[in-house]
Design an enzyme around this catalytic site. Structure first.
Site, PDB file in Angstrom:
ATOM      1  N   CYS A 158       0.786  -0.754  -0.005  1.00  0.00           N
ATOM      2  CA  CYS A 158      -0.010  -0.489  -0.084  1.00  0.00           C
ATOM      3  C   CYS A 158       1.028   1.152   0.274  1.00  0.00           C
ATOM      4  O   CYS A 158       0.903   1.450  -0.975  1.00  0.00           O
ATOM      5  CB  CYS A 158      -0.922  -0.276   1.247  1.00  0.00           C
ATOM      6  SG  CYS A 158      -2.579   1.288   0.513  1.00  0.00           S
ATOM      7  N   HIS A 218      -3.309  -5.960   1.426  1.00  0.00           N
ATOM      8  CA  HIS A 218      -2.948  -6.266   2.735  1.00  0.00           C
ATOM      9  C   HIS A 218      -2.755  -7.570   2.947  1.00  0.00           C
ATOM     10  O   HIS A 218      -3.510  -8.007   3.956  1.00  0.00           O
ATOM     11  CB  HIS A 218      -3.634  -5.491   3.566  1.00  0.00           C
ATOM     12  CG  HIS A 218      -3.443  -3.552   3.830  1.00  0.00           C
ATOM     13  ND1 HIS A 218      -2.824  -3.198   3.930  1.00  0.00           N
ATOM     14  CD2 HIS A 218      -4.224  -2.739   2.333  1.00  0.00           C
ATOM     15  CE1 HIS A 218      -2.212  -1.682   4.066  1.00  0.00           C
ATOM     16  NE2 HIS A 218      -3.576  -1.249   3.348  1.00  0.00           N
ATOM     17  N   GLU A 255      -1.245  -8.477   5.052  1.00  0.00           N
ATOM     18  CA  GLU A 255      -0.919  -8.738   6.780  1.00  0.00           C
ATOM     19  C   GLU A 255      -2.074  -8.323   7.132  1.00  0.00           C
ATOM     20  O   GLU A 255      -2.742  -9.549   8.387  1.00  0.00           O
ATOM     21  CB  GLU A 255      -0.043  -7.377   7.284  1.00  0.00           C
ATOM     22  CG  GLU A 255      -0.642  -6.097   7.557  1.00  0.00           C
ATOM     23  CD  GLU A 255      -1.033  -5.541   6.551  1.00  0.00           C
ATOM     24  OE1 GLU A 255      -0.527  -5.814   4.802  1.00  0.00           O
ATOM     25  OE2 GLU A 255      -1.227  -3.827   6.414  1.00  0.00           O
TER      26      GLU A 255
END
Ligand SMILES: Nc1ncnc2c1ncn2[C@@H]1O[C@H](COP(=O)(O)OP(=O)(O)O)[C@@H](O)[C@H]1O
Ligand SMILES: [Mg+2]
Lengths: 232, 740, 81, 81
Positions: free
Chosen positions: A86, A203, A205
């Site tokens: 990002c 994302h 994570e």
């Protein structure tokens, strides 16, 4: 293996990345401060999401001038895996470590929702363990994520296999409706020429634990172990 | 002081003469012009709670878990395993009406700093919004500006916005309501306080520099502002900087972790004046402050401008003198200002110097403790007449049309267009994102515990009967938490009303407090903090006079013992029986159905039936926790028919349902407390019935989930509605139709 | 049919966070600069060609009069960048 | 010590989403406008007073040469807005 996660002022996924790598994947993680000059001892690096330096001027532009970026360039030049997520992706393009840039979403709105990407290339440490065509579910959350490069450059990236991820529907079909931001050719992530530097808007994570709805993102991190061992 | 000068000073306060006399009495002299302005702001309704303080004492504020109740920057409640949560809600209505983007953004920044002041890391935001009907261009502009402002600040500061509300009515057209709540997490042994202590301790200013923000207000006549520069050339609103806000969070948590900080407070409304006087008054100490040391953004600021500036992203700390460098270093590491601007003194006076001259010298509690009023209250005329409603007189279309219209109504329709503009996942805690009855967060440091969050408020109900309406809102919040499987821990509220100086408005305020208190007592939930916003009035208001509906909003947080078992609202499996838990009948009085088709609020909402509601809520919570049900959703706006449709859309499947006998509109669309639509595997029906029976909660099997459409029929012969069939795609299209 | 360039800047005294960030970024690259202010520029063609219309558009929509000021200049053919 | 105003616009061919949004917004308010383009303006004081320095700052940092062009003008005392 030892991961570094860079903390820029205004990063806000830094702690999330540390959590995913340390507590979920179970690796050692070093928190790297934006003023650090050295990345010695770090095997792989993550530039996390957020709004570094407020993202004023252009997203990632000011972070690209941070002291740590010289060491990031050296690490990348040595061939170590470097992942920009990002805002981290935006920083890598601003730093010239990845081609292209990220424009305002076509909707001009920040958008946060689950998205699907198709793995287009396994020639990066983050996708080495994944077959091209694999569909991954990972959320997006950004206001400026529309990948852009001039047409000739996009063609060159495609030819060189440097488009790593493309937005798709849950079945792997690349459609305009599956593209959350108006990104050219549905591009969600690209790599450097050598493949070791990768940037993507979704994302991983946030997609590393079943409780959060998907564990697909974890596969990017886990893929690196195999790649590093393979590279010996 | 000459008589003429005294009169001028009184005018500077902008306060009623009686307040001014009280200031002089407490001081034993007239305040000087700088002091007068400080009193003017601190004794404003916004800071001083003059009209509300006495009534607010009625609220229950304690439970074994409460570590800090109202009075601090935010309430704090223990959640077990050494952790506590801080929770607070606040309004930013008027700033948002003037400048929707910046008004809403600074509202988010402000509530985050209240949580930070308790030593907690902010981890979630809620936003509760009220606008005029969205087909009105002004309402739409306000709505999109406010949502963009919340997104602009919340996303960049890295705190997820996990839920909220959006409701519309004509009375909010010119006076929108923007209420934001924040939740933070803190170790029980690290909870911070705001009472200054320790004579000789340093008073440390930290964060952004002070500029001339937000000081165009009452106390400042434009001619006095500055030589030469016109008012038009100056910003009259505050601007937030989420980047600095984010740095302030990290730096403050680091500063607190040094252990050197003994007290902390944010600089919000009334800026430095408020922080200095409240911290000193709470600690029964004094402070000696040198304004020349305050970090400024602009040259040439006058002392009163520095004292009253509402520049954002600033904190005030009291730090043990010998350790002050450690705390300051944390801020400097993050690139923020940190300057010692004075000391704590044993002598309980607030003394401020500027340019070597003493400009303020007063007892801090005289500023911090505004007088308490006892305003008159009167039952609004014609109340009982408005409670009468002939359901047959509501000009509604047939049930199928009505259902589609209600699904399209902004109050019911999916708020995806809003919450997808918010980063609701940052922090990797969000287990249930916005879109369900309650958002669910996991506690990363204490698995498998989780927290559920919701905000609820219903101005329609309260416009008709504020006591019932506010109690029903509390019940609805608890019902939403029950759907997630959470046990309520605490409430924070935001009470939005018109002018308290009008007896009928004040009556609605008192009734509202009573309703919240009764419902919270029945549920055993304490109110640990909140905010009162009066003077929400404008042309176009339809409540009493020009006021908005009396609009209490409650935000409630609950605990999940096992977050992996959080409930879900969508039907989960084809063929699962669908049951209704709770009383089948509803009322049309002041319901969405009534108001949507009749334009003015008529009738009376149903009795909250607190005992029964509390039992139904406990029963549903137990059903979710023990894994008995595969889905559960409470029926709120639009009644049971809407709740069924929502469970279909959320689950991606249809259902076949037969509603109980009774008057069509009431049974389908009537509203009532604590009623739930659940689905479950057939083999668990007996266990659920037994659980419901044990709690004295009625259960009705309505039908089963599955198929491509929602089939709705009604039992009973005479007068029952014709069965309807709505394909899932049509339901979804109606419900997802809201564009913001 | 005339083209205008509208420059919108924050009023003096309003926090200019972008300006501060740019100053910091330039500093990190070794440039010494002062008083950085960041604003917006909007170029457009107005069929009615009235400067007053452009001014009204600024007051109503393009700028936020509470915090911003604006200046309108006509773009003369050939003189543009 | 000279002041400069730097105007940064998107290159033709790069999607100007903000420009389109402004055009739509003005249209909704009943204004007929054409060819709206939105850019940034940065005002700053350069102690070395060299226009070439400003140009270098744009190429290295203030603008993204991939998608943006820039123009630099000196702000003459008294002639500012
Ligand atoms: N302004 C908003 N911001 C974020 N989420 C919202 C907002 N408005 C509504 N939502 C979400 O949409 C869902 C439905 O809201 P609502 O109809 O108020 O729920 P309920 O009737 O269960 O209280 C909830 O998950 C809520 O959090
Ligand atoms: Mg609900």
């Amino acid at each position: 293996m030892i991961w570094g996660v860079v903390f820029f002022p205004g990063s806000n996924c830094d702690r999330d990345c540390v959590h995913a790598l340390r507590s979920v994947v179970g690796h050692t993680v070093v928190e790297v401060w934006h003023e650090d000059q050295s990345l010695d001892g770090i095997d792989a690096l993550v530039l996390p999401g957020g709004f570094s330096y407020g993202d004023y001027l252009r997203s990632g532009a000011i972070a690209a001038t941070a002291p740590v970026m010289r060491a990031v360039r050296e690490l990348a030049a040595r061939g170590a895996p470097v992942l920009g997520i990002c805002n981290g992706f935006q920083i890598l393009t601003e730093a010239g470590l990845l081609p292209g840039t990220l424009l305002h979403n076509a909707s001009l709105r920040f958008r946060c929702h689950p998205a699907w990407v198709r793995v287009e290339s396994d020639r990066t440490p983050f996708t080495a363990g994944l077959r091209p065509g694999t569909v991954l579910r990972m959320p997006v959350a950004h206001g400026e994520g529309a990948y852009f490069a001039p047409p000739a450059e996009v063609a060159a990236l495609e030819d060189a296999g440097r488009v790593v991820f493309r937005y798709c529907d849950p079945h792997g079909r690349v459609t305009p409706a599956a593209n959350p931001n108006g990104s050219v050719a549905g591009i969600a992530g690209v790599s450097s020429d050598s493949g070791n530097v990768v940037g993507l808007m979704p994302h991983p994570e946030r997609a590393s634990e079943a409780l959060l709805g998907s564990i697909d993102g974890r596969r990017l991190f886990e893929s690196v172990i195999g790649a590093l061992v393979g590279a010996g | 002081m000459t008589r003429a000068a005294a009169v001028d000073t009184a005018a500077l306060t902008g306060l009623p003469v009686s307040d001014y006399r009280e200031i002089c009495r407490r001081l034993g002299r007239d305040p000087n012009p700088v002091e007068a302005r400080m009193y003017g702001v601190m004794w404003s309704e916004h800071c001083g709670y003059k009209h509300s303080r006495a009534t607010l004492r009625r609220l229950p504020t304690s439970s074994p878990r409460v570590l800090t109740g109202p009075g601090e920057n935010a309430g704090v409640v223990s959640i077990g395993r050494g952790w506590a949560l801080a929770f607070k809600m606040e309004s930013h209505n008027h700033p948002s009406a003037v400048d929707p983007y910046n008004g809403a953004a600074t509202g988010v920044g402000g509530i985050i700093r209240d949580i930070l002041a308790m030593g907690a890391r902010p981890v979630a935001l809620l936003n509760s919004l009220r606008f005029g009907p969205l087909d009105d261009p002004r309402a739409r502009r306000l709505c999109s500006g406010v949502v963009a402002g919340i997104a602009g600040y919340g996303n960049a500061v890295g705190v997820p916005t996990v839920g909220g509300e959006l409701l519309t009515a004509a009375c909010y057209r010119d006076n929108p309501l923007v209420n934001v709540a924040c939740l933070g997490l803190v170790r029980v042994d690290r909870v911070a306080r705001s009472a200054a202590e320790g004579s000789g301790s340093a008073v440390l200013y930290a964060g952004a520099r002070t500029g001339r923000d937000g000081i165009g207000g009452a106390a400042f006549a434009s001619t006095e502002l500055d030589e030469g520069r016109a008012q038009a050339d100056r910003a009259s609103v505050q601007m937030g900087d989420p980047f600095t806000g984010k740095l302030l969070i990290e730096a403050t948590l680091e500063a607190l972790a040094t252990g050197a900080v003994t007290a902390i407070q944010d600089m919000g409304a009334a800026g430095l004046t408020c922080a200095l006087s409240e911290m000193a008054a709470r600690g029964r100490v004094g402070m000696a402050i040198d304004l020349d040391r305050v970090p400024l953004r602009e040259a040439g600021m006058r002392p009163e401008e520095i004292l009253l500036s509402e520049s954002q992203e600033r904190m005030l700390l009291v730090v043990r003198a010998e350790e002050v460098e450690r705390a300051a270093a944390a801020y400097r590491r993050w690139g923020l200002a940190a300057e010692v601007i004075g000391q704590v003194t044993a002598d309980p006076r607030l003394r401020v110097t500027a340019g070597g001259r003493t400009i303020v010298d007063l007892p801090p509690e005289t500023l911090a403790d505004a007088p308490i009023y006892d305003p008159p209250s009167a039952v609004p005329a014609g109340l009982e007449a408005r409670w009468r409603l002939d359901p047959a007189a509501v000009p509604a279309p047939d049930p199928l049309e009505a259902l589609l219209l209600l699904l399209r109504h902004p109050d019911v329709a999916s708020k995806r267009g809003i919450y997808e503009q918010y980063d609701h996942m940052v922090g990797v805690r969000t287990v249930t994102p916005p879109g369900a009855d309650a958002a669910v967060l996991r506690l990363i440091t204490a698995p498998p515990l989780g927290l559920a969050l919701t905000s609820d408020g219903n101005g329609r109900w309260c416009a008709s009967d504020p006591r019932r309406g506010s109690a029903l809102s509390v019940i609805e919040a608890a019902a939403n938490l029950a759907c997630a499987g959470a046990e309520p821990l605490a409430v924070t509220d935001c009470l939005n009303f018109g002018s308290p100086e009008r007896p009928e408005v004040f009556w609605t305020f008192r009734e509202t407090i009573e309703g919240i208190a009764e419902a919270c007592e029945a549920l055993g939930v304490p109110v640990i903090g909140g905010n009162v916003s009066f003077y929400n009035e404008a042309e176009g208001g339809e409540g009493h006079g020009r006021a908005v509906f009396p609009t209490p909003v409650v935000a409630m947080v609950g605990l999940l013992d096992d977050v992996t078992r959080a409930g879900r609202m969508g039907f989960a499996r084809e063929g699962d029986p669908i049951v209704l838990l709770g009383a089948p009948g509803g009322t049309l009085g002041a319901s969405l159905y009534q108001h949507a088709f009749q334009d003015e609020v008529r009738g009376r909402p149903s009795d909250p039936e607190l005992e029964l509601s509390a039992r139904a809520i406990a029963c549903v919570r137990e059903a979710v926790r023990s894994g008995l049900v595969s889905s559960v959703h409470d029926a709120s706006d639009g009644g049971i028919a809407v709740a069924l449709a929502e469970s279909c859309v959320a689950g991606g499947m249809g259902a076949s349902v037969t509603l109980p006998d009774g008057p069509v509109a009431e049974v389908w669309f009537g509203e009532g407390p604590a009623r739930f639509v659940a689905s479950l595997p057939p083999e668990r029906l007996d266990a659920l019935s037994e659980l419901a029976c044990r709690n004295g909660v009625p259960v009705h099997v309505l039908g089963h989930a599955g198929g491509p459409a929602l089939h709705l029929a009604q039992a009973g012969s005479a007068g029952a509605a014709d069965p309807i069939e709505l394909p899932l795609a049509q339901l979804t299209e109606a419900w997802e139709g809201l564009e913001v | 049919m005339r083209s205008f360039r509208i420059t919108i800047m924050l009023k003096p005294g309003v926090l200019d966070a972008p300006g501060q960030a740019v100053e910091r970024g330039l500093g990190a690259l070794g440039y010494q600069v002062g008083q950085v202010r960041v604003g917006k520029v909007i170029e457009l063609i107005l069929p009615d060609g009235e400067r007053a219309t452009a001014d009204e558009m600024c007051a109503r929509f393009l700028a936020n009069p509470l915090i911003e000021t604006w200046a309108i200049e006509e773009i003369v053919q050939g003189a543009t960048q």
